[in-house]
Structure formats: C-alpha cells, structure tokens
Write an enzyme that holds these catalytic residues in place. Structure first.
Site, PDB file in Angstrom:
ATOM      1  N   ASP A  45      12.723 -32.250  -0.289  1.00  0.00           N
ATOM      2  CA  ASP A  45      13.695 -31.730   0.685  1.00  0.00           C
ATOM      3  C   ASP A  45      14.414 -30.486   0.165  1.00  0.00           C
ATOM      4  OD1 ASP A  45      15.252 -32.823  -1.235  1.00  0.00           O
ATOM      5  OD2 ASP A  45      16.447 -34.097   0.099  1.00  0.00           O
ATOM      6  N   HIS A  91      -0.288  -8.465 -11.936  1.00  0.00           N
ATOM      7  CA  HIS A  91       0.826  -9.244 -11.375  1.00  0.00           C
ATOM      8  C   HIS A  91       0.948 -10.585 -12.106  1.00  0.00           C
ATOM      9  CE1 HIS A  91       1.425  -6.962  -7.311  1.00  0.00           C
ATOM     10  NE2 HIS A  91       1.691  -6.237  -8.373  1.00  0.00           N
ATOM     11  N   ASP A 122       7.764  -5.367 -15.196  1.00  0.00           N
ATOM     12  CA  ASP A 122       7.839  -4.838 -13.828  1.00  0.00           C
ATOM     13  C   ASP A 122       8.817  -5.750 -13.107  1.00  0.00           C
ATOM     14  OD1 ASP A 122       7.454  -4.204 -11.152  1.00  0.00           O
ATOM     15  OD2 ASP A 122       5.261  -4.097 -11.303  1.00  0.00           O
ATOM     16  N   ASP A 167      12.002  -1.490  -7.547  1.00  0.00           N
ATOM     17  CA  ASP A 167      10.683  -1.827  -8.113  1.00  0.00           C
ATOM     18  C   ASP A 167      10.432  -0.882  -9.286  1.00  0.00           C
ATOM     19  OD1 ASP A 167       8.134  -2.708  -8.562  1.00  0.00           O
ATOM     20  OD2 ASP A 167       7.280  -1.905  -6.705  1.00  0.00           O
ATOM     21  N   HIS A 216      -5.581   0.266  -9.254  1.00  0.00           N
ATOM     22  CA  HIS A 216      -4.651   0.008  -8.145  1.00  0.00           C
ATOM     23  C   HIS A 216      -4.139   1.341  -7.621  1.00  0.00           C
ATOM     24  CE1 HIS A 216      -1.147   0.882 -10.753  1.00  0.00           C
ATOM     25  NE2 HIS A 216      -1.685   0.101 -11.667  1.00  0.00           N
ATOM     26  N   HIS A 236       3.653   2.975  -3.008  1.00  0.00           N
ATOM     27  CA  HIS A 236       3.888   2.245  -1.763  1.00  0.00           C
ATOM     28  C   HIS A 236       5.313   2.536  -1.332  1.00  0.00           C
ATOM     29  CE1 HIS A 236       6.156  -0.834  -4.055  1.00  0.00           C
ATOM     30  NE2 HIS A 236       5.175  -0.808  -4.942  1.00  0.00           N
ATOM     31  N   HIS A 252       6.908  -4.019  -0.929  1.00  0.00           N
ATOM     32  CA  HIS A 252       5.845  -3.180  -0.350  1.00  0.00           C
ATOM     33  C   HIS A 252       6.275  -2.978   1.100  1.00  0.00           C
ATOM     34  CE1 HIS A 252       2.948  -4.969  -3.561  1.00  0.00           C
ATOM     35  NE2 HIS A 252       3.762  -4.068  -4.070  1.00  0.00           N
ATOM     36  N   GLU A 303       3.568   4.765  -9.666  1.00  0.00           N
ATOM     37  CA  GLU A 303       3.328   3.746 -10.677  1.00  0.00           C
ATOM     38  C   GLU A 303       1.881   3.689 -11.179  1.00  0.00           C
ATOM     39  OE1 GLU A 303       3.246  -0.310  -9.149  1.00  0.00           O
ATOM     40  OE2 GLU A 303       3.922   0.413  -7.218  1.00  0.00           O
ATOM     41  N   TYR A 321      -5.129  -0.146 -18.029  1.00  0.00           N
ATOM     42  CA  TYR A 321      -5.195  -1.511 -18.556  1.00  0.00           C
ATOM     43  C   TYR A 321      -6.560  -1.678 -19.219  1.00  0.00           C
ATOM     44  CZ  TYR A 321      -1.793  -1.410 -14.804  1.00  0.00           C
ATOM     45  OH  TYR A 321      -0.764  -1.037 -13.971  1.00  0.00           O
ATOM     46  N   ARG A 371       1.971   0.471 -17.715  1.00  0.00           N
ATOM     47  CA  ARG A 371       2.320   0.964 -16.376  1.00  0.00           C
ATOM     48  C   ARG A 371       3.724   1.543 -16.473  1.00  0.00           C
ATOM     49  NH1 ARG A 371       1.090  -3.145 -13.714  1.00  0.00           N
ATOM     50  NH2 ARG A 371       2.991  -4.271 -13.178  1.00  0.00           N
ATOM     51  N   GLU A 422       6.661   2.890 -13.729  1.00  0.00           N
ATOM     52  CA  GLU A 422       6.935   2.911 -12.285  1.00  0.00           C
ATOM     53  C   GLU A 422       8.367   3.344 -12.023  1.00  0.00           C
ATOM     54  OE1 GLU A 422       6.671  -0.969 -10.348  1.00  0.00           O
ATOM     55  OE2 GLU A 422       6.397   0.030  -8.407  1.00  0.00           O
TER      56      GLU A 422
HETATM   57  N1  GLY Z   1       6.064  -4.969  -8.451  1.00  0.00           N
HETATM   58  C1  GLY Z   1       4.961  -4.911  -7.611  1.00  0.00           C
HETATM   59  C2  GLY Z   1       4.457  -3.546  -7.475  1.00  0.00           C
HETATM   60  O1  GLY Z   1       4.719  -2.724  -8.316  1.00  0.00           O
HETATM   61  O2  GLY Z   1       3.825  -3.180  -6.533  1.00  0.00           O
HETATM   62 MN    MN Z   2       5.425  -1.119  -7.026  1.00  0.00          MN
HETATM   63 MN    MN Z   3       6.390  -2.948  -9.605  1.00  0.00          MN
END
Ligand code: GLY
Ligand code: MN
Ligand code: MN
Length: 464
Positions: A62, A275, A292, A303, A375, A379, A386, A403, A407, A424, A426
């Site tokens: 619950d 991720h 991240d 982000d 990737h 975004h 996103h 970003e 890798y 990465r 970003e």
């Molecule tokens: N934190 C998810 C992305 O960078 O898109």
């Molecule tokens: Mn991002």
């Molecule tokens: Mn991110």
C-alpha cells in the site's frame, strides 16, 4: 479604529508568516492561465483539448511513489493532484444555459479523513482561489456533465493511462474520467485526435517563459552546488551510493523536492554503462567515476554530468580521453545558436570524437566512433528531463543539454590501457539571440579545475 488597525496588521503579519513557511516561488496562476491561452491560440476553430492528470503509482503493497503530475497538465493548470481532468475550448461554450466558459476543470473533492493521513487537498474552492479557474467541478460530476463532444471539428487528447486503477466506488477517479470521456466521444471517433496535441504542446514547452527560467536556473544552481561538494568529498573507498548520498543531500537541503531522474553514479567498469543506477560498488583509487545527477525544483529538471578520478588525479590515459570529450562538448556548445538545426550539437561533437579517436589509434575506420559514442548529444530539458520539443531548429528560450561521451568497456578492440574508461560531460545550455548561455557553466569541468577542487576539504569527510 486604532485597535482594528492593530488587528488588521496582526492578521497581515500572520498571513505573511504563513506564506513564508511554505514555498512562495511556485509558478503563478497567471503563468498557467497564459499557457492555456497560448494553447487555445494554437487550436483550430471549433475544437477542444482534453488533458488527464497522471495516475498515482504503487511502489509496493500500500506504499505509493511520491505523486508526480503529468507535465502538460501541470504546465496548463498548476494542479499537483491526481484524478483530475482539464478541457480547453477554442471558443467559449455554454453549459446548462448558465455557464459560459472556454475552460473547465474537474478535480477531486476535499476529504477530511484522507487529508489527516496524506495532507491537504485543494478541492473546488482551492482550485478557484489558488489556481484562478472560474468554473471548477468535482471529478465525479464529469460522468453526467452535459457536454456534446460530437459537435466539435476536433477533440484533441494526449495518450491516456488505460491501465489506471479503477476504484469501483469512485465515479471520479482517473479510470472513470477516461472511461466517461471515451463513452462521450465514442459515436464519432473520427473527430477525436490522439496524435497532434503532443506536437502543439511541445512547441509551447520547448520555449521557456521567464517564470520557468527562474525555476530552471534554481534547479541547475542546486545541482552545481551538489556536484561541487561531491568533488571535494570524493575519496577512494567511498561507495557509489555514498557519492550519490552527498549529491542528493545537497539537492534536498537546497529545497529540491526530488531527483530529476535516478542519479547515475558509476565507477570503473560502471562508468561505461550509460544509465547505471544501482550504485552499489565500493570505489577504487584507480577508478574514474561518472556522476550524472540533477535536482528537480518545483517540477523543473537539471541534468548535469561530470567525470572524476576517484583519487583526485587523472591518469595520462584518462586525461587523453577526457580532453577529447571536453573538446567535443565545447564544439557542441558552440553550435547552440538560434536558427541552427537541433542536430548541430551532435554533428559538431561527433566530428571531434571521430578525428581524435583516429589520431589515438583507438579506431581505424571513422564510422567506428559509434562503438564508443553511441548516444545523442542533446535533448530538451524542462518539466521532464528529456523534455517536450520538436527537434527542429533551435530558438531563443530553448534549454538543451550538451553531453557527449566516450565509453571503452573492457574487452574492446583497442589497447587494453584504454579499457574501463567511461567519460561523459554534460551541461545545460540556454539558447539566446546571441551566444549560448551555459546555465551549469559555473561547475568546473577543466582537468586542472576539477583536480584543484578535489583537493579542498569537505564537511562530509568529517562525518564518522
Ligand atoms: N540523465 C539522463 C540523460 O543525460 O539523458
Ligand atoms: Mn541528459
Ligand atoms: Mn544526464
């Protein structure tokens, strides 16, 4: 007279005190009203748009997840409660010969016994007074509400949550609102359009209004503070979840309600998992750590990603890859200009990664860059991490991420000295009429600046 003045001031001061005890920087009802006007302007003649609130989500037994409103519903209403329905009409409509309005909202009723468990609800009066709607009805009135959807040229809606839990004793819960909407529109489904409203919403949401920018800056500033403190605190032997805890402590301390997405803290081999969210590894001095993580503030997401050497000093191999990612990111940020194609940031970043990986001999064929950078670069960012946007040309008021990453997991077809390096970087960038405004630009990202900050003391290392 003097006595009544004193009482008046006492009431005023108490009211101000009350107001200051809670958030007083939420989006204004005028903002939401203006956004409803904007979507109305975008609708064709003789049409309406129907929006459902998000369902509540069960976590286990619950226990529920903290409620999160559907971002489109929130953007248009400011209401952060479930089991609600908003209808926006292009032209004013008359109901029951007495009500003429270009919008209706159906909300859940106040419920004192529920409220003593889970907190205050706005109810009809609260929605009128705090959110500025003139015609507010209870959600259980929708089933019998006389509204002729057939007469409209178009009835727009977004995706609904068909799986919403249906409480058979509640005619106003989300499942019932959806069911009755379907019943009311079933005869002429050809005027019902479930596809085109999302594009219209995206074209509004991708251009941030001044009130939204204030909240975006706040979410991003909080996140920068958190990343900077983690740079000070990170030491070998710390677990990924401890690094996460430090960042998320600062988020909460600074007023963020929630993380904008599950924090990604991956060291060593985990730095190569885009991720990675379990965050359970104990970190080694020789590891690189990708963090991240972004705060959510009053619904708006930050982000931000940084990559840190756990022992405070980048190795020569890590430096070499880091400099490529940084150069790619700076090229991507340079491409953030009004009028440019959305993909311009990715194109710019890819060109750098391709060239430099070839130079280092990590790839032999330019197309193989995709083995290590698989990737997109950008975004939109806003009420969703996103966020909604049309991915056409960039325009002033857009906020996008930049970003790029590289890798190189163990076993990759290159010299093993590069293995387990995942990097990465970003940042969150506001598109302006001139140069890009890097909203997260105050957070160090040059190697020397990161290494210098990592030498500073952190209060977190004093906690035993
Ligand atoms: N934190 C998810 C992305 O960078 O898109
Ligand atoms: Mn991002
Ligand atoms: Mn991110």
């Amino acid at each position: 007279m003097i006595r009544s003045k004193i009482i008046f001031f006492f009431i005023l001061i108490s009211a101000c005190g009350f107001a200051q005890s809670y958030d007083n920087d939420l989006l204004s009802s005028q903002f939401h009203k203006g956004r409803r006007e904007a979507i109305r302007n975008g609708l064709p003649d003789s049409s309406c748009a129907v929006f459902f609130s998000n369902p509540e989500q069960q976590r286990a037994g619950d226990t529920k997840f903290l409620y999160h409103q559907d971002p489109d519903f929130y953007y248009l209403s400011g209401l952060n409660e479930p089991n609600s329905l908003l209808i926006i009409f292009k032209e004013p409509q008359t109901f029951y010969d007495t009500i003429t309005t270009n919008e209706l909202i159906f909300v859940q009723d106040r419920n004192p016994s529920q409220e003593s468990w889970t907190g205050k609800l706005l109810g009809k009066e609260g929605v009128k007074q705090q959110l500025g709607f003139k015609y507010v009805f209870l959600n259980n009135q929708f089933a019998d509400f006389k509204i002729d959807f057939e007469k409209f040229y178009k009835v727009y809606h977004l995706d609904y949550f068909d799986a919403a839990h249906d409480d058979l004793n509640d005619r106003g819960d989300l499942a019932s609102l959806i069911r009755h909407f379907k019943l009311k529109t079933d005869y002429k489904r050809k005027n019902v359009d479930g596809f085109n409203l999302s594009g219209l919403m995206a074209s509004l949401r991708e251009v941030k209004q001044p009130e939204e920018l204030v909240l975006m800056r706040k979410a991003i500033d909080i996140s920068c503070l958190a990343h900077a403190e983690l740079m000070r605190a990170l030491i070998p032997g710390m677990a990924e979840y401890q690094a996460q805890a430090i960042a998320e402590y600062i988020f909460k301390k600074e007023g963020s309600e929630y993380v904008a997405y599950p924090s990604i803290v991956g060291a060593g081999e985990n730095s190569c998992i885009l991720h990675y969210e379990t965050n359970r590894k104990k970190m080694d001095g020789g590891d690189l750590m990708v963090i991240d993580a972004g705060a959510e503030y009053h619904g708006y997401a930050a982000d931000i990603t940084r990559t840190l050497p756990v022992n405070g000093v980048f190795s020569p191999e890590e430096k070499a890859i880091y400099e490529i990612v940084l150069e790619a990111q700076e090229a991507g940020i340079k491409a953030c200009r009004a009028g440019a194609e959305f993909r311009a940031t990715h194109k710019a970043a890819v060109a750098v990664v391709q060239k430099r990986l070839l130079e280092l001999g990590i790839i032999k064929d330019p197309n193989d860059f995709m083995l290590y950078f698989f990737h997109g670069t950008s975004h939109y960012l806003g009420l969703n991490v996103h966020d909604a946007g049309n991915y056409g040309k960039l325009s002033p008021g857009n906020i996008i991420t930049v970003e790029p990453g590289i890798y190189i997991p163990a076993g990759s077809n290159c010299d093993p000295k590069w293995w387990n390096i995942g990097i990465r970087i970003e940042d969150d960038v506001l598109i302006t009429t001139g140069d890009p405004d890097v909203l997260s630009g105050k957070l160090p990202k040059k190697i020397a600046d990161i290494e210098a900050l990592m030498k500073e003391e952190s209060v977190f290392n004093k906690i035993k």
